[in-house]
Design an enzyme around this catalytic site. Sequence first.
Site, short mmCIF file in Angstrom:
data_model
loop_
_atom_site.label_atom_id
_atom_site.label_comp_id
_atom_site.label_asym_id
_atom_site.label_seq_id
_atom_site.Cartn_x
_atom_site.Cartn_y
_atom_site.Cartn_z
N ASP A 1 -6.49 19.62 66.29
CA ASP A 1 -6.96 20.64 67.23
C ASP A 1 -8.48 20.52 67.41
O ASP A 1 -9.21 20.42 66.42
CB ASP A 1 -6.60 22.02 66.67
CG ASP A 1 -6.69 23.13 67.71
OD1 ASP A 1 -7.59 23.08 68.57
OD2 ASP A 1 -5.88 24.07 67.64
N HIS B 1 -10.35 22.68 69.46
CA HIS B 1 -10.98 23.91 69.96
C HIS B 1 -11.90 24.50 68.88
O HIS B 1 -11.45 24.79 67.78
CB HIS B 1 -9.90 24.93 70.33
CG HIS B 1 -9.02 24.46 71.44
ND1 HIS B 1 -7.89 23.71 71.22
CD2 HIS B 1 -9.13 24.61 72.79
CE1 HIS B 1 -7.32 23.44 72.39
NE2 HIS B 1 -8.06 23.95 73.36
N SER C 1 -0.76 23.99 66.18
CA SER C 1 -1.65 24.30 65.05
C SER C 1 -1.08 25.39 64.15
O SER C 1 -1.40 25.45 62.96
CB SER C 1 -3.03 24.74 65.56
OG SER C 1 -3.63 23.68 66.26
CO1 B1M Z 1 -7.55 23.91 75.52
N1 B1M Z 1 -5.85 24.87 75.42
N2 B1M Z 1 -6.62 22.20 75.38
N3 B1M Z 1 -9.30 23.12 75.72
N4 B1M Z 1 -8.18 25.64 75.90
C1 B1M Z 1 -5.90 26.33 75.31
C2 B1M Z 1 -5.88 26.79 73.86
C3 B1M Z 1 -4.58 26.74 76.09
C4 B1M Z 1 -3.98 28.10 75.66
C5 B1M Z 1 -4.88 26.73 77.60
C6 B1M Z 1 -3.70 27.10 78.47
O1 B1M Z 1 -2.77 26.35 78.60
N5 B1M Z 1 -3.71 28.27 79.05
C7 B1M Z 1 -3.64 25.51 75.79
C8 B1M Z 1 -2.76 25.61 74.53
C9 B1M Z 1 -1.32 25.76 74.85
C10 B1M Z 1 -0.41 25.65 73.68
O2 B1M Z 1 -0.66 25.15 72.64
N6 B1M Z 1 0.75 26.19 73.90
C11 B1M Z 1 -4.64 24.39 75.66
C12 B1M Z 1 -4.33 23.00 75.80
C13 B1M Z 1 -2.92 22.70 76.21
C14 B1M Z 1 -5.26 21.98 75.58
C15 B1M Z 1 -5.03 20.46 75.59
C16 B1M Z 1 -3.73 20.00 74.91
C17 B1M Z 1 -5.08 20.01 77.07
C18 B1M Z 1 -4.75 18.55 77.30
O3 B1M Z 1 -5.37 17.68 76.73
N7 B1M Z 1 -3.81 18.32 78.14
C19 B1M Z 1 -6.28 19.94 74.86
C20 B1M Z 1 -6.05 19.94 73.34
C21 B1M Z 1 -6.74 18.89 72.63
C22 B1M Z 1 -6.56 19.08 71.13
O4 B1M Z 1 -6.91 20.09 70.57
N8 B1M Z 1 -5.98 18.08 70.50
C23 B1M Z 1 -7.26 21.01 75.18
C24 B1M Z 1 -8.64 20.80 75.29
C25 B1M Z 1 -9.56 21.77 75.60
C26 B1M Z 1 -11.04 21.49 75.89
C27 B1M Z 1 -11.60 20.34 75.06
C28 B1M Z 1 -11.17 21.14 77.35
C29 B1M Z 1 -11.66 22.91 75.66
C30 B1M Z 1 -12.14 23.14 74.20
C31 B1M Z 1 -13.61 22.89 74.01
C32 B1M Z 1 -14.07 23.35 72.64
O5 B1M Z 1 -13.55 24.22 72.01
N9 B1M Z 1 -15.11 22.68 72.18
C33 B1M Z 1 -10.46 23.83 75.87
C34 B1M Z 1 -10.56 25.21 76.14
C35 B1M Z 1 -11.94 25.75 76.40
C36 B1M Z 1 -9.42 26.08 76.16
C37 B1M Z 1 -9.35 27.58 76.55
C38 B1M Z 1 -9.39 27.64 78.07
C39 B1M Z 1 -10.39 28.50 75.97
C40 B1M Z 1 -10.52 28.47 74.46
C41 B1M Z 1 -11.77 29.21 74.00
O6 B1M Z 1 -12.77 28.60 73.66
N10 B1M Z 1 -11.75 30.55 74.05
C42 B1M Z 1 -7.93 27.96 75.95
C43 B1M Z 1 -7.27 29.12 76.64
C44 B1M Z 1 -7.03 30.31 75.72
O7 B1M Z 1 -7.43 30.36 74.59
N11 B1M Z 1 -6.30 31.24 76.19
C45 B1M Z 1 -7.25 26.64 75.84
C46 B1M Z 1 -12.87 31.38 73.66
C47 B1M Z 1 -12.89 31.56 72.13
C48 B1M Z 1 -14.06 32.43 71.69
O8 B1M Z 1 -11.69 32.20 71.77
O9 B1M Z 1 -11.02 30.35 70.16
O10 B1M Z 1 -9.43 32.24 70.70
P1 B1M Z 1 -10.81 31.75 70.51
O11 B1M Z 1 -11.49 32.57 69.32
C49 B1M Z 1 -11.40 33.98 69.19
C50 B1M Z 1 -10.23 34.45 68.33
O12 B1M Z 1 -9.07 33.67 68.50
C51 B1M Z 1 -10.80 34.48 66.95
O13 B1M Z 1 -12.17 34.81 67.14
C52 B1M Z 1 -12.62 34.41 68.43
C53 B1M Z 1 -13.24 35.59 69.15
O14 B1M Z 1 -14.00 36.40 68.33
N12 B1M Z 1 -10.74 33.32 66.08
C54 B1M Z 1 -10.86 33.46 64.73
C55 B1M Z 1 -10.61 32.01 66.33
N13 B1M Z 1 -10.64 31.30 65.21
C56 B1M Z 1 -10.80 32.16 64.20
C57 B1M Z 1 -10.87 31.96 62.82
C58 B1M Z 1 -11.02 33.07 62.01
C59 B1M Z 1 -11.12 34.35 62.54
C60 B1M Z 1 -11.04 34.56 63.91
O15 B1M Z 1 -11.12 32.99 60.68
C61 B1M Z 1 -10.87 31.77 60.05
#
Ligand code: B1M
Length: 211
Positions: free
Chosen positions: A100, A102, A153
């Site tokens: 992963d 992200h 993940s």
């Molecule tokens: Co991707 N991605 N992505 N992506 N991406 C998602 C996760 C997805 C839901 C988008 C969608 O389809 N709507 C989807 C997953 C679907 C699934 O698994 N069912 C997805 C996909 C499919 C993919 C790829 C597979 C796409 C592809 O290649 N075809 C690929 C995966 C590659 C891989 O990982 N092997 C991919 C790639 C990418 C980018 C590289 C383009 C980019 C990431 C860049 C980066 O992180 N450096 C990206 C992005 C930006 C997203 C979305 C749009 C936004 C994620 C984000 O940064 N959110 C995302 C959509 C979504 O999440 N709904 C998506 C903002 C961030 C602050 O939130 O990380 O949730 P988040 O963190 C929150 C809480 O979750 C929590 O605290 C934070 C807020 O306070 N939290 C924790 C997180 N970790 C924590 C740990 C803790 C405590 C709290 O303690 C340990």
Amino acid sequence: LPLFERLERRIVDGERKGLEDDLDEALEQKPALDIVNETLLSGMRTVGELFGSGQMQLPFVLQSAEVMKAAVAHLEPHMERVEGESGTKGTIVLATVKGDVHDIGKNLVDIILSNNGYSVVNLGIKQPINAILDAAEEHDADVIGMSGLLVKSTVVMKENLEEINQRGLSARWPVILGGAALTRAFVEDDLAELYAGEVRYARDAFEGLRL
Ligand code: B1M
């Protein structure tokens, strides 16, 4: 557009030019963390929805992520911190799990915990359980934190917990799990049942801090 809508739009459009000026103006009106939580994260949610529904292509998601990271980096020095006790409350090893990439959420957790007196060993992305456990040992961590956004993940996290169990280390390390693909019920019912130590779900960085 008005300032905060413009900022949110910048995340969605991946538009970096003029970002810092807008953020500086926003800082005159709101604390840095409110800008992240209310404006920037809302933009990222829209990006996720557009991507998920096929209306946005991956390279544009990447651009949005870059702008998000730049914005958080610009705001970080303005975030509230607990003075005089940096790193004294305990140590957490933090990683995005194997497979992963992200890391925006994980890095926010790093900032919030670091600013509140915890020592954070941030291993980065795609970390296998071996690397996580080695770092936890090396830094004598109090907690392990794993982040992951992909549905696959959640499976990796389960396997990681089983691995910690198997090595007989679960009593030593409580685990905090976070990331958009998880649910509280999955972590606190299903995973808690299989993990011999303590495992908790953090919905966001602040819940991570509280835990
Ligand atoms: Co991707 N991605 N992505 N992506 N991406 C998602 C996760 C997805 C839901 C988008 C969608 O389809 N709507 C989807 C997953 C679907 C699934 O698994 N069912 C997805 C996909 C499919 C993919 C790829 C597979 C796409 C592809 O290649 N075809 C690929 C995966 C590659 C891989 O990982 N092997 C991919 C790639 C990418 C980018 C590289 C383009 C980019 C990431 C860049 C980066 O992180 N450096 C990206 C992005 C930006 C997203 C979305 C749009 C936004 C994620 C984000 O940064 N959110 C995302 C959509 C979504 O999440 N709904 C998506 C903002 C961030 C602050 O939130 O990380 O949730 P988040 O963190 C929150 C809480 O979750 C929590 O605290 C934070 C807020 O306070 N939290 C924790 C997180 N970790 C924590 C740990 C803790 C405590 C709290 O303690 C340990």
